[in-house]
Design a protein around this motif. Structure first.
Motif, PDB file in Angstrom:
ATOM      1  N   GLN A   1      -7.039  48.462  16.799  1.00 30.51           N
ATOM      2  CA  GLN A   1      -6.090  47.403  16.459  1.00 30.51           C
ATOM      3  C   GLN A   1      -5.088  47.874  15.404  1.00 30.51           C
ATOM      4  OE1 GLN A   1      -7.729  43.949  14.422  1.00 30.51           O
ATOM      5  NE2 GLN A   1      -6.809  42.699  16.027  1.00 30.51           N
TER       6      GLN A   1
ATOM      7  N   ASN B   1      -2.354  41.275  19.724  1.00 31.65           N
ATOM      8  CA  ASN B   1      -2.354  39.931  19.128  1.00 31.65           C
ATOM      9  C   ASN B   1      -3.423  39.048  19.781  1.00 31.65           C
ATOM     10  OD1 ASN B   1      -0.234  40.651  17.426  1.00 31.65           O
ATOM     11  ND2 ASN B   1       1.326  39.640  18.660  1.00 31.65           N
TER      12      ASN B   1
ATOM     13  N   LEU C   1      -1.790  36.255  14.618  1.00 32.23           N
ATOM     14  CA  LEU C   1      -2.845  35.433  15.215  1.00 32.23           C
ATOM     15  C   LEU C   1      -2.290  34.219  15.944  1.00 32.23           C
ATOM     16  CD1 LEU C   1      -5.611  35.518  12.460  1.00 32.23           C
ATOM     17  CD2 LEU C   1      -5.491  36.836  14.578  1.00 32.23           C
TER      18      LEU C   1
ATOM     19  N   ARG D   1     -18.142  40.025  13.950  1.00 32.83           N
ATOM     20  CA  ARG D   1     -17.000  40.914  13.702  1.00 32.83           C
ATOM     21  C   ARG D   1     -17.463  42.244  13.110  1.00 32.83           C
ATOM     22  NH1 ARG D   1     -14.303  36.201  12.189  1.00 32.83           N
ATOM     23  NH2 ARG D   1     -14.540  36.664   9.982  1.00 32.83           N
TER      24      ARG D   1
ATOM     25  N   GLN E   1      -2.939  33.484  19.790  1.00 32.10           N
ATOM     26  CA  GLN E   1      -3.541  32.256  20.314  1.00 32.10           C
ATOM     27  C   GLN E   1      -2.667  31.659  21.409  1.00 32.10           C
ATOM     28  OE1 GLN E   1      -4.204  29.128  17.435  1.00 32.10           O
ATOM     29  NE2 GLN E   1      -5.582  28.045  18.834  1.00 32.10           N
TER      30      GLN E   1
ATOM     31  N   ASP F   1     -18.470  36.326  10.866  1.00 37.33           N
ATOM     32  CA  ASP F   1     -18.382  37.579  10.117  1.00 37.33           C
ATOM     33  C   ASP F   1     -19.388  38.603  10.644  1.00 37.33           C
ATOM     34  OD1 ASP F   1     -16.389  36.515   8.522  1.00 37.33           O
ATOM     35  OD2 ASP F   1     -17.735  36.058   6.846  1.00 37.33           O
TER      36      ASP F   1
ATOM     37  N   LYS G   1     -10.974  37.887  18.276  1.00 39.73           N
ATOM     38  CA  LYS G   1     -11.875  38.364  17.222  1.00 39.73           C
ATOM     39  C   LYS G   1     -11.909  37.402  16.032  1.00 39.73           C
ATOM     40  CE  LYS G   1     -11.465  42.724  16.184  1.00 39.73           C
ATOM     41  NZ  LYS G   1     -10.973  44.103  15.982  1.00 39.73           N
ATOM     42  N   SER G   2     -10.806  36.714  15.783  1.00 41.97           N
ATOM     43  CA  SER G   2     -10.745  35.799  14.636  1.00 41.97           C
ATOM     44  C   SER G   2     -11.651  34.587  14.811  1.00 41.97           C
ATOM     45  CB  SER G   2      -9.303  35.339  14.389  1.00 41.97           C
ATOM     46  OG  SER G   2      -8.907  34.352  15.329  1.00 41.97           O
ATOM     47  N   THR G   3     -12.088  34.331  16.024  1.00 47.45           N
ATOM     48  CA  THR G   3     -12.959  33.177  16.281  1.00 47.45           C
ATOM     49  C   THR G   3     -14.437  33.517  16.101  1.00 47.45           C
ATOM     50  OG1 THR G   3     -13.222  33.579  18.669  1.00 47.45           O
ATOM     51  CG2 THR G   3     -11.272  32.299  17.975  1.00 47.45           C
ATOM     52  N   TRP G   4     -14.762  34.800  15.949  1.00 47.15           N
ATOM     53  CA  TRP G   4     -16.142  35.235  15.818  1.00 47.15           C
ATOM     54  C   TRP G   4     -16.617  35.092  14.376  1.00 47.15           C
ATOM     55  CZ3 TRP G   4     -14.974  40.554  18.443  1.00 47.15           C
ATOM     56  CH2 TRP G   4     -14.730  40.365  19.803  1.00 47.15           C
TER      57      TRP G   4
ATOM     58  N   ALA H   1      -6.813  40.221  18.610  1.00 47.06           N
ATOM     59  CA  ALA H   1      -7.018  39.783  17.216  1.00 47.06           C
ATOM     60  C   ALA H   1      -7.355  38.297  17.153  1.00 47.06           C
ATOM     61  CB  ALA H   1      -5.777  40.086  16.380  1.00 47.06           C
ATOM     62  N   PHE H   2      -6.686  37.486  17.971  1.00 50.62           N
ATOM     63  CA  PHE H   2      -7.007  36.060  18.003  1.00 50.62           C
ATOM     64  C   PHE H   2      -8.456  35.851  18.439  1.00 50.62           C
ATOM     65  CE2 PHE H   2      -7.662  32.530  20.992  1.00 50.62           C
ATOM     66  CZ  PHE H   2      -7.799  31.520  20.048  1.00 50.62           C
TER      67      PHE H   2
END
Length: 158
Positions: A32, A128, A38, A142, A42, A139, A134-137, A131-132
Motif C-alpha cells: 500500500q 484506496n 479512505l 490489521r 469507500q 487492530d 482494511k480500515s474496517t478490520w 485501504a477502506f
C-alpha cells in the motif's frame, strides 16, 4: 479440512509467492502507498465491489461452496472472510488483474468469478479500496494482515 479451504490455501500461497512477477509493468510500489483516501475508497467500493461483496463487506451466501456454475461466490471482506489472510500485493494484484488471470500467470488453473479492474480503476483507486476495506478490520486483524504483507516483502527481497 474442506476442499475449498485447501484450494484457497494452496492458491493463496502460490499467488503470494509470485505476485511481484505479475506487476513488472504495473504498480510503482510493493504494498500500500503512503497516501490513500479512505472516503474515496469507500465510495469506489460501494460503486465497484458492493454488488458482489456486499454493501457491508459481508460477501455472498455460502461463499465457501461452489455455485451451480462451479464458481465460488464472492467472499466477505470483513473479519469473517479470508481477505485479511493475504498480504497487500496479492490483494492488489487480484483486484487489478482478476482471479483467473492472477493465478494463470502463476501456472495455477483455477476458475474464478473475480474480474480484473485494471482497465477501469487506477492503481491509486485500487489501493484506496483496499485501504477502506482494511480500515474496517480490528487492530488485531490489521496486525495479522500487516505481518503477511511484510512476509511478502521479505520473500521478494524488498
Amino acid at each position: 479440512m474442506r476442499w475449498s479451504q485447501a484450494v484457497f490455501g494452496a492458491v493463496g500461497l502460490a499467488a503470494g509467492a509470485g505476485a511481484w512477477l505479475l506487476l513488472s509493468g504495473g504498480a510503482s510500489s510493493f504494498g500500500q502507498p503512503d497516501s490513500v483516501d479512505l472516503a474515496a475508497g469507500q465510495a469506489l467500493y460501494q460503486a465497484t465491489c458492493a454488488d458482489c461483496h456486499g454493501e457491508n463487506l459481508e460477501g455472498q451466501a455460502n461463499w465457501q461452496s461452489p455455485g451451480e456454475d462451479g464458481l465460488l461466490p464472492a467472499p466477505p471482506h470483513d473479519h469473517t472472510g479470508h481477505t485479511w489472510h493475504h498480504g497487500d500485493m496479492l490483494l492488489f494484484t487480484y483486484t487489478k488483474l482478476g482471479g483467473a488471470e492472477t493465478l494463470a500467470r502463476q501456472g495455477v488453473a483455477f476458475e474464478s468469478g473475480m474480474p480484473g479492474f485494471g482497465d477501469s480503476l487506477s492503481d491509486q483507486e485500487i489501493w484506496n479500496i483496499i485501504a477502506f476495506i482494511k480500515s474496517t478490520w480490528s487492530d488485531r486483524i490489521r496486525e495479522i494482515q500487516s505481518v503477511r504483507t511484510e512476509a511478502e516483502r521479505r520473500q521478494q527481497g524488498n
